[in-house]
Scaffold this motif. Structure first.
Motif, PDB file in Angstrom:
ATOM      1  N   ASN A 155      13.216  44.729  -2.044  1.00 10.54           N
ATOM      2  CA  ASN A 155      11.799  44.354  -2.032  1.00 10.54           C
ATOM      3  C   ASN A 155      11.652  42.984  -1.377  1.00 10.54           C
ATOM      4  O   ASN A 155      11.979  41.959  -1.969  1.00 10.54           O
ATOM      5  CB  ASN A 155      11.274  44.327  -3.479  1.00 10.54           C
ATOM      6  N   LEU A 156      11.177  42.966  -0.139  1.00  9.64           N
ATOM      7  CA  LEU A 156      11.034  41.702   0.594  1.00  9.64           C
ATOM      8  C   LEU A 156       9.729  41.022   0.205  1.00  9.64           C
ATOM      9  O   LEU A 156       8.688  41.675   0.088  1.00  9.64           O
ATOM     10  CB  LEU A 156      11.029  41.965   2.100  1.00  9.64           C
ATOM     11  N   LYS A 157       9.805  39.694   0.014  1.00  9.41           N
ATOM     12  CA  LYS A 157       8.616  38.961  -0.426  1.00  9.41           C
ATOM     13  C   LYS A 157       8.365  37.713   0.426  1.00  9.41           C
ATOM     14  O   LYS A 157       9.330  37.041   0.813  1.00  9.41           O
ATOM     15  CB  LYS A 157       8.777  38.540  -1.882  1.00  9.41           C
ATOM     16  N   LEU A 158       7.084  37.444   0.634  1.00  9.20           N
ATOM     17  CA  LEU A 158       6.664  36.301   1.459  1.00  9.20           C
ATOM     18  C   LEU A 158       5.265  35.883   1.001  1.00  9.20           C
ATOM     19  O   LEU A 158       4.486  36.737   0.565  1.00  9.20           O
ATOM     20  CB  LEU A 158       6.623  36.790   2.914  1.00  9.20           C
ATOM     21  N   ARG A 159       4.927  34.579   1.131  1.00  8.40           N
ATOM     22  CA  ARG A 159       3.593  34.135   0.724  1.00  8.40           C
ATOM     23  C   ARG A 159       2.511  34.858   1.542  1.00  8.40           C
ATOM     24  O   ARG A 159       2.712  35.129   2.725  1.00  8.40           O
ATOM     25  CB  ARG A 159       3.361  32.636   0.885  1.00  8.40           C
ATOM     26  N   GLU A 160       1.381  35.087   0.875  1.00 11.17           N
ATOM     27  CA  GLU A 160       0.352  35.926   1.502  1.00 11.17           C
ATOM     28  C   GLU A 160      -0.254  35.296   2.763  1.00 11.17           C
ATOM     29  O   GLU A 160      -0.535  35.994   3.735  1.00 11.17           O
ATOM     30  CB  GLU A 160      -0.752  36.240   0.489  1.00 11.17           C
ATOM     31  N   ASP A 161      -0.431  33.941   2.760  1.00 13.60           N
ATOM     32  CA  ASP A 161      -1.019  33.331   3.958  1.00 13.60           C
ATOM     33  C   ASP A 161      -0.100  33.535   5.168  1.00 13.60           C
ATOM     34  O   ASP A 161      -0.551  33.771   6.296  1.00 13.60           O
ATOM     35  CB  ASP A 161      -1.325  31.833   3.723  1.00 13.60           C
ATOM     36  N   VAL A 162       1.209  33.506   4.918  1.00 12.19           N
ATOM     37  CA  VAL A 162       2.175  33.709   6.010  1.00 12.19           C
ATOM     38  C   VAL A 162       2.155  35.168   6.461  1.00 12.19           C
ATOM     39  O   VAL A 162       2.234  35.472   7.657  1.00 12.19           O
ATOM     40  CB  VAL A 162       3.591  33.266   5.566  1.00 12.19           C
ATOM     41  N   LEU A 163       1.995  36.080   5.504  1.00 15.73           N
ATOM     42  CA  LEU A 163       1.939  37.514   5.845  1.00 15.73           C
ATOM     43  C   LEU A 163       0.800  37.785   6.826  1.00 15.73           C
ATOM     44  O   LEU A 163       0.979  38.482   7.824  1.00 15.73           O
ATOM     45  CB  LEU A 163       1.662  38.353   4.586  1.00 15.73           C
ATOM     46  N   VAL A 164      -0.364  37.200   6.519  1.00 15.10           N
ATOM     47  CA  VAL A 164      -1.534  37.445   7.375  1.00 15.10           C
ATOM     48  C   VAL A 164      -1.274  36.869   8.768  1.00 15.10           C
ATOM     49  O   VAL A 164      -1.460  37.544   9.783  1.00 15.10           O
ATOM     50  CB  VAL A 164      -2.820  36.844   6.741  1.00 15.10           C
ATOM     51  N   GLU A 165      -0.773  35.631   8.807  1.00 15.30           N
ATOM     52  CA  GLU A 165      -0.490  35.010  10.117  1.00 15.30           C
ATOM     53  C   GLU A 165       0.510  35.833  10.920  1.00 15.30           C
ATOM     54  O   GLU A 165       0.376  36.000  12.131  1.00 15.30           O
ATOM     55  CB  GLU A 165       0.114  33.614   9.897  1.00 15.30           C
ATOM     56  N   LYS A 166       1.537  36.348  10.215  1.00 16.60           N
ATOM     57  CA  LYS A 166       2.572  37.141  10.900  1.00 16.60           C
ATOM     58  C   LYS A 166       1.974  38.423  11.478  1.00 16.60           C
ATOM     59  O   LYS A 166       2.293  38.829  12.595  1.00 16.60           O
ATOM     60  CB  LYS A 166       3.716  37.484   9.941  1.00 16.60           C
ATOM     61  N   CYS A 167       1.118  39.080  10.704  1.00 18.30           N
ATOM     62  CA  CYS A 167       0.507  40.327  11.207  1.00 18.30           C
ATOM     63  C   CYS A 167      -0.355  40.035  12.430  1.00 18.30           C
ATOM     64  O   CYS A 167      -0.328  40.791  13.415  1.00 18.30           O
ATOM     65  CB  CYS A 167      -0.370  40.973  10.133  1.00 18.30           C
ATOM     66  N   LEU A 168      -1.114  38.919  12.374  1.00 17.77           N
ATOM     67  CA  LEU A 168      -2.017  38.616  13.500  1.00 17.77           C
ATOM     68  C   LEU A 168      -1.230  38.223  14.759  1.00 17.77           C
ATOM     69  O   LEU A 168      -1.724  38.372  15.868  1.00 17.77           O
ATOM     70  CB  LEU A 168      -3.014  37.514  13.111  1.00 17.77           C
TER      71      LEU A 168
END
Ligand code: AMP
Length: 279
Positions: A155-168
């Protein structure tokens, strides 16, 4: 469903030794918690692993690296859905509407696509798998559990603000299909969470002019996909946790920091695995 049941049966192992090694020892990694006790693995076949985690966390990146390393196929149901979307059939139009809104495709459609993919792999002599993006609902996890045994769930985990930036920042080369990321991430420490930097993963020159963005990687759709993840997919983490198969892994940064730590948490030695593959 019958096809799915038939196809997900255990196959003989070519990497049983590595499998035993990777699963029998506990992790010394400080970032992996809840690593299951694999003291009694039964490696009668190849790796059957699952990667869980929010959209954008890097499941595809790390699952694909491990797939190359371990010699088992990386099967991403999102890729299967996108292949179907790229075709011009009636299903494609139906799927586009669902996917572009960030919703989940029906379990039946996913089982069908996955069965076909496994069947094609089986006829080429593939065995084992690293599943990415599946199971994504409790029902999918329960059915998978009925038809085969999963060895390990990462189960990979990362802070949500970083997740959004990564997707964009995510881009795909329309010609070779490789994934890149143009985001340069510099998240500040916040609410006790450490800061985090990730360098962009830029394309080589021959891909640079052919980059496309996934239609579901807009801010609105990414936020909806995250909401759907928390509602529909997070319970899958609990399902595997209760089976003692869940390994939580907090990504410490980009690939250069995270890859060696992930290998360490999995008790895999890249050089040893490569050597044993050629032996
Ligand atoms: P992904 O590339 O994993 O983000 O998947 C892209 C999209 O494909 C998702 O947003 C869903 O619409 C669909 N999808 C992929 N895997 C599944 C699954 N296991 N169950 C339902 N829908 C899925």
């Amino acid at each position: 469903m019958a096809a799915f049941t038939r196809l997900l049966k255990p196959s003989s192992s070519t990497s049983s030794l590595l499998f035993k090694r990777s699963l029998s020892a506990t992790s010394s990694s400080a970032v992996a918690s809840d690593i299951p006790n694999f003291s009694d693995p039964k490696p009668s076949r190849n790796f059957q692993w699952v990667f869980l985690g929010c959209p954008g966390v890097g499941k595809g990146t790390y699952a694909s690296r491990l797939s190359n390393l371990l010699g088992v196929p990386h099967i991403a149901t999102g890729d299967l859905v996108r292949e179907e979307l790229a075709s011009s059939g009636a299903l494609s139009r139906q799927l586009a509407e669902i996917v572009n809104q960030g919703k989940l495709v029906s379990d039946e459609i996913i089982f069908n696509l996955l069965s076909k993919r496994l069947e094609a792999g089986e006829s080429k002599g593939e065995s084992g798998f690293i599943l990415d993006g599946f199971p994504r609902t409790l029902r999918q996890a329960e059915i998978l559990d009925e038809v085969t045994e999963i060895d390990l769930v990462v189960n990979l985990k990362l802070r949500e603000d970083v997740l959004v930036e990564k997707c964009l920042g995510r881009r795909i080369c329309s010609q070779c299909g490789k994934g890149f990321n143009v985001a340069s991430i510099n998240a500040k420490p916040e609410n006790g969470r450490p800061g985090m930097s990730m360098a962009p993963l830029l394309p080589p020159q021959h891909c640079a002019s052919k980059l496309i963005t996934r239609a579901d990687d807009t801010e609105l759709v990414v936020k909806e996909r995250l909401r759907v993840y928390y509602e529909m997919s997070q319970p899958v983490e609990g399902f595997y946790k209760s089976q003692g198969k869940l390994m939580e892994f907090d990504l410490p940064g980009g690939i250069p920091e995270s890859w060696p730590k992930l290998l360490e948490a999995l008790n895999l030695d890249e050089t040893e695995v490569k050597q044993s593959a050629v032996a």
